[in-house]
Design a protein around this motif. Structure first.
Motif, PDB file in Angstrom:
ATOM      1  N   ILE A  11       0.827  -1.203   0.000  1.00  0.00           N
ATOM      2  CA  ILE A  11       0.000   0.000   0.000  1.00  0.00           C
ATOM      3  C   ILE A  11       0.865   1.258   0.000  1.00  0.00           C
ATOM      4  CG2 ILE A  11      -1.670   1.328   1.359  1.00  0.00           C
ATOM      5  CD1 ILE A  11      -2.892  -1.313   2.258  1.00  0.00           C
ATOM      6  N   ILE A  12       1.901   1.265   0.837  1.00  0.00           N
ATOM      7  CA  ILE A  12       2.765   2.448   0.927  1.00  0.00           C
ATOM      8  C   ILE A  12       3.473   2.708  -0.402  1.00  0.00           C
ATOM      9  CG2 ILE A  12       4.866   3.355   2.012  1.00  0.00           C
ATOM     10  CD1 ILE A  12       3.965   1.873   4.584  1.00  0.00           C
ATOM     11  N   VAL A  13       4.059   1.664  -0.994  1.00  0.00           N
ATOM     12  CA  VAL A  13       4.774   1.826  -2.269  1.00  0.00           C
ATOM     13  C   VAL A  13       3.829   2.306  -3.353  1.00  0.00           C
ATOM     14  CG1 VAL A  13       5.944   0.564  -4.115  1.00  0.00           C
ATOM     15  CG2 VAL A  13       6.587   0.159  -1.738  1.00  0.00           C
ATOM     16  N   ALA A  14       2.637   1.709  -3.423  1.00  0.00           N
ATOM     17  CA  ALA A  14       1.684   2.087  -4.461  1.00  0.00           C
ATOM     18  C   ALA A  14       1.290   3.557  -4.348  1.00  0.00           C
ATOM     19  CB  ALA A  14       0.445   1.195  -4.372  1.00  0.00           C
ATOM     20  N   ILE A  15       1.003   4.023  -3.143  1.00  0.00           N
ATOM     21  CA  ILE A  15       0.573   5.413  -2.966  1.00  0.00           C
ATOM     22  C   ILE A  15       1.731   6.384  -3.201  1.00  0.00           C
ATOM     23  CG2 ILE A  15      -0.308   7.082  -1.275  1.00  0.00           C
ATOM     24  CD1 ILE A  15      -1.984   4.822  -0.083  1.00  0.00           C
ATOM     25  N   VAL A  16       2.940   6.010  -2.774  1.00  0.00           N
ATOM     26  CA  VAL A  16       4.111   6.867  -3.024  1.00  0.00           C
ATOM     27  C   VAL A  16       4.355   6.999  -4.525  1.00  0.00           C
ATOM     28  CG1 VAL A  16       6.622   6.989  -2.802  1.00  0.00           C
ATOM     29  CG2 VAL A  16       5.226   6.453  -0.804  1.00  0.00           C
ATOM     30  N   VAL A  17       4.286   5.887  -5.261  1.00  0.00           N
ATOM     31  CA  VAL A  17       4.477   5.932  -6.714  1.00  0.00           C
ATOM     32  C   VAL A  17       3.408   6.807  -7.359  1.00  0.00           C
ATOM     33  CG1 VAL A  17       4.364   4.555  -8.838  1.00  0.00           C
ATOM     34  CG2 VAL A  17       5.668   3.714  -6.883  1.00  0.00           C
ATOM     35  N   ALA A  18       2.157   6.671  -6.891  1.00  0.00           N
ATOM     36  CA  ALA A  18       1.072   7.479  -7.442  1.00  0.00           C
ATOM     37  C   ALA A  18       1.297   8.969  -7.170  1.00  0.00           C
ATOM     38  CB  ALA A  18      -0.260   7.030  -6.844  1.00  0.00           C
ATOM     39  N   CYS A  19       1.772   9.303  -5.973  1.00  0.00           N
ATOM     40  CA  CYS A  19       2.039  10.711  -5.634  1.00  0.00           C
ATOM     41  C   CYS A  19       3.137  11.283  -6.523  1.00  0.00           C
ATOM     42  CB  CYS A  19       2.440  10.821  -4.164  1.00  0.00           C
ATOM     43  SG  CYS A  19       1.068  10.565  -3.002  1.00  0.00           S
ATOM     44  N   ILE A  20       4.173  10.515  -6.756  1.00  0.00           N
ATOM     45  CA  ILE A  20       5.269  10.971  -7.625  1.00  0.00           C
ATOM     46  C   ILE A  20       4.744  11.231  -9.037  1.00  0.00           C
ATOM     47  CG2 ILE A  20       7.433  10.269  -8.728  1.00  0.00           C
ATOM     48  CD1 ILE A  20       8.096   8.764  -6.137  1.00  0.00           C
ATOM     49  N   LYS A  21       3.925  10.306  -9.541  1.00  0.00           N
ATOM     50  CA  LYS A  21       3.379  10.483 -10.884  1.00  0.00           C
ATOM     51  C   LYS A  21       2.453  11.688 -10.964  1.00  0.00           C
ATOM     52  CE  LYS A  21       3.618   5.836 -12.813  1.00  0.00           C
ATOM     53  NZ  LYS A  21       2.856   4.785 -13.537  1.00  0.00           N
ATOM     54  N   CYS A  22       1.704  11.918  -9.892  1.00  0.00           N
ATOM     55  CA  CYS A  22       0.752  13.024  -9.888  1.00  0.00           C
ATOM     56  C   CYS A  22       1.444  14.380  -9.798  1.00  0.00           C
ATOM     57  CB  CYS A  22      -0.233  12.840  -8.737  1.00  0.00           C
ATOM     58  SG  CYS A  22      -1.436  14.181  -8.565  1.00  0.00           S
ATOM     59  N   PHE A  23       2.357  14.527  -8.822  1.00  0.00           N
ATOM     60  CA  PHE A  23       2.922  15.849  -8.529  1.00  0.00           C
ATOM     61  C   PHE A  23       4.175  16.178  -9.338  1.00  0.00           C
ATOM     62  CE2 PHE A  23       0.749  14.630  -4.484  1.00  0.00           C
ATOM     63  CZ  PHE A  23      -0.266  15.569  -4.563  1.00  0.00           C
ATOM     64  N   PHE A  24       4.850  15.150  -9.867  1.00  0.00           N
ATOM     65  CA  PHE A  24       6.076  15.414 -10.624  1.00  0.00           C
ATOM     66  C   PHE A  24       5.909  15.171 -12.117  1.00  0.00           C
ATOM     67  CE2 PHE A  24       7.547  14.657  -6.312  1.00  0.00           C
ATOM     68  CZ  PHE A  24       8.487  15.651  -6.142  1.00  0.00           C
ATOM     69  N   PHE A  25       4.925  14.339 -12.497  1.00  0.00           N
ATOM     70  CA  PHE A  25       4.749  14.040 -13.916  1.00  0.00           C
ATOM     71  C   PHE A  25       3.369  14.432 -14.429  1.00  0.00           C
ATOM     72  CE2 PHE A  25       8.049  11.198 -12.388  1.00  0.00           C
ATOM     73  CZ  PHE A  25       9.030  11.335 -13.359  1.00  0.00           C
ATOM     74  N   GLY A  26       2.592  15.087 -13.607  1.00  0.00           N
ATOM     75  CA  GLY A  26       1.327  15.655 -14.055  1.00  0.00           C
ATOM     76  C   GLY A  26       0.201  14.669 -14.322  1.00  0.00           C
ATOM     77  N   GLN A  27       0.305  13.435 -13.828  1.00  0.00           N
ATOM     78  CA  GLN A  27      -0.776  12.460 -14.032  1.00  0.00           C
ATOM     79  C   GLN A  27      -1.832  12.646 -12.928  1.00  0.00           C
ATOM     80  OE1 GLN A  27       0.527   8.430 -14.647  1.00  0.00           O
ATOM     81  NE2 GLN A  27       2.209   9.018 -15.989  1.00  0.00           N
ATOM     82  N   THR A  28      -2.593  13.716 -13.060  1.00  0.00           N
ATOM     83  CA  THR A  28      -3.520  14.103 -11.993  1.00  0.00           C
ATOM     84  C   THR A  28      -4.711  13.164 -11.824  1.00  0.00           C
ATOM     85  OG1 THR A  28      -4.634  15.557 -13.588  1.00  0.00           O
ATOM     86  CG2 THR A  28      -2.922  16.541 -12.198  1.00  0.00           C
ATOM     87  N   ALA A 302      -4.763  -4.272  -1.832  1.00  0.00           N
ATOM     88  CA  ALA A 302      -3.342  -3.936  -1.892  1.00  0.00           C
ATOM     89  C   ALA A 302      -2.781  -4.240  -3.277  1.00  0.00           C
ATOM     90  CB  ALA A 302      -2.575  -4.716  -0.825  1.00  0.00           C
ATOM     91  N   ILE A 303      -3.189  -5.369  -3.842  1.00  0.00           N
ATOM     92  CA  ILE A 303      -2.743  -5.745  -5.183  1.00  0.00           C
ATOM     93  C   ILE A 303      -3.281  -4.765  -6.219  1.00  0.00           C
ATOM     94  CG2 ILE A 303      -2.956  -7.531  -6.964  1.00  0.00           C
ATOM     95  CD1 ILE A 303      -3.062  -9.567  -4.630  1.00  0.00           C
ATOM     96  N   SER A 304      -4.539  -4.369  -6.063  1.00  0.00           N
ATOM     97  CA  SER A 304      -5.143  -3.409  -6.992  1.00  0.00           C
ATOM     98  C   SER A 304      -4.389  -2.085  -6.990  1.00  0.00           C
ATOM     99  CB  SER A 304      -6.606  -3.186  -6.631  1.00  0.00           C
ATOM    100  OG  SER A 304      -7.179  -2.162  -7.416  1.00  0.00           O
ATOM    101  N   LEU A 305      -4.022  -1.612  -5.799  1.00  0.00           N
ATOM    102  CA  LEU A 305      -3.283  -0.350  -5.704  1.00  0.00           C
ATOM    103  C   LEU A 305      -1.934  -0.443  -6.408  1.00  0.00           C
ATOM    104  CD1 LEU A 305      -4.060   0.638  -1.999  1.00  0.00           C
ATOM    105  CD2 LEU A 305      -4.910   1.774  -4.061  1.00  0.00           C
ATOM    106  N   LEU A 306      -1.267  -1.567  -6.250  1.00  0.00           N
ATOM    107  CA  LEU A 306       0.020  -1.744  -6.929  1.00  0.00           C
ATOM    108  C   LEU A 306      -0.142  -1.674  -8.436  1.00  0.00           C
ATOM    109  CD1 LEU A 306       1.877  -4.632  -5.021  1.00  0.00           C
ATOM    110  CD2 LEU A 306       2.610  -2.257  -5.218  1.00  0.00           C
TER     111      LEU A 306
END
Length: 425
Positions: A11-28, A302-306
């Protein structure tokens, strides 16, 4: 504790990856994908259900299990009252007493495990789960610490998850539907890879539990099973696709009906109330199917988030970059996504296999490898969630890493066999 850390890590890895994509690569829109999902597209690994739909899917899976669990546990109840399980336990007892030293001689758990392994071998997935859960419940009766996995439960689960299968019929059918020139050519690598993974699981757990695997009884059974598989391969390799599927259907379904017939005849011979025994067992199947819902929901979200966060994409691209930089043959990388998803989601891995076949060709190296990987591994985390959840075991001890290590051996074997059989293409 290990499973808790892995689940939290997912869960932590999935959300961290999503945050990076959202705030640094514009995948809002990635957050909405993770919660409510994204339109289905088999060519993109991240296009799957979000956590809301995944929760509904988990409940539907369990509801779908109710009927099947009731059926098989009902017949298991008849077999137990008629003494069939005890008879099966005595037959296999000499071997199981060596690798399951904590199980008393003639205990019903032995018979339940044999039924599970037999169902797995014949590709009877619907039967394997009820038999396996019944085996875990029997082993739980012997477990002195009810919230911690016992040695016997760990050995059983690792052997089960290695997934020894005779013929991967569903994979052969998919290859045939995609117009493969020779749909059956992957069944020998699949069989060998699952056998190697099963032996690896036994060796890993035996080493951890200090079981001497060089005992004559263990060696005799392993060599005997190896010889039986070799004879079966020699016979099956000469069959056509239609002949192979016909033989598999006759063997698996015919054997299942024979088991039902034998159980009923045994119950009549012992003069027990057959229908009453069936109903009592079926009630247990219903209760078990409902009890595993929280465990399955937790694991699947958890798998879905990944998957929806794109974490798998990052891992796969990382593999390609590393092996390309090393100058190694990277053909196997295109088949690896199936292996990465299989421990987490059976349906997801199946979709990835089909996607790989459609993208690279059903008879391409990547297409064949994805088929072998799909047929030579199991949904490890699903198995852990369902089987431990059924008996309320919270501390899985070393079972997770033992199963993953056996999976890794199976994956490496599958890749090596694919190069051996098809690397020249």
């Amino acid at each position: 504790m290990a499973l808790s850390r892995i689940w939290s890590g997912f869960i932590i890895v999935a959300i961290v990856v999503a945050c990076i994509k959202c705030f640094f690569f514009g995948q809002t829109d990635i957050f909405s994908w993770m919660v409510i999902g994204k339109a289905d597209d088999p060519t993109n690994l991240t296009k799957v259900d979000g956590v809301i739909q995944t929760c509904l899917n988990a409940v539907n899976i369990c509801i779908g299990l109710v009927g099947v669990m009731a059926l098989f546990m009902g017949f298991m109840s008849i077999a137990e009252e008629a003494g069939g399980i005890r008879l099966l336990s005595r037959v296999i007892g000499p071997f199981f007493s060596k690798i399951f030293p904590d199980i008393p001689k003639g205990h019903p758990a032995t018979g339940h495990m044999v039924m599970n392994f037999s169902a797995n071998l014949l590709g009877l997935d619907n039967a394997a789960t009820p038999f396996g859960i019944k085996a875990m419940e029997s082993l739980q009766e012997l477990n002195p610490n009810k919230d911690t996995a016992s040695n016997a439960q760990i050995m059983f689960l690792c052997l089960h998850a290695s997934g020894l299968t005779l013929i991967p019929v569903s994979i052969i059918a998919i290859r045939a539907s995609l117009k493969s020139v020779n749909p059956t050519e992957i069944f020998i690598p699949c069989m060998i890879a699952t056998f190697v993974a099963t032996i690896a699981a036994m060796l890993i757990v035996s080493f951890k539990q200090k079981i001497n695997i060089f005992q004559p009884v263990i060696l005799g059974w392993v060599l005997g099973i190896s010889a039986l598989i070799a004879v079966m391969v020699l016979y099956l390799v000469n069959l056509s696709t239609a002949g192979l599927q016909s033989f598999s259907g006759l063997l698996s379904n015919g054997l299942l009906l024979f088991i039902f017939l034998s159980i009923v005849l045994g119950g009549l011979y012992k003069k027990i109330d057959i229908f009453d025994a069936f109903v009592e067992g079926a009630k247990g199947g219903f209760d078990t199917a409902i009890r595993i819902i929280p465990y399955l929901v937790g694991m699947l979200i958890a798998i879905s988030l990944l998957r929806t966060s794109g974490t798998f994409d990052l891992v796969i691209n990382g593999f390609k970059s590393v092996f390309s930089a090393m100058g190694a043959d990277t053909r196997f990388i295109d088949g690896i996504p199936t292996a990465l998803i299989k421990p987490l989601s059976g349906s997801g891995a199946r979709g990835m296999m089909i996607s790989t076949m459609e993208t690279h060709g059903v008879d391409s190296f990547a297409g064949k490898l994805s088929a072998i990987l799909q047929g030579s591994s199991d949904t490890t985390f699903y198995v852990i969630a369902v089987y431990f959840g059924a008996v309320n075991v919270k501390n899985s001890r070393y079972s997770v890493w033992a199963m993953l290590l056996a999976d890794f051996v199976g994956i490496c074997t599958a890749i090596g066999l694919c190069y051996l059989f098809f690397g020249h293409n």
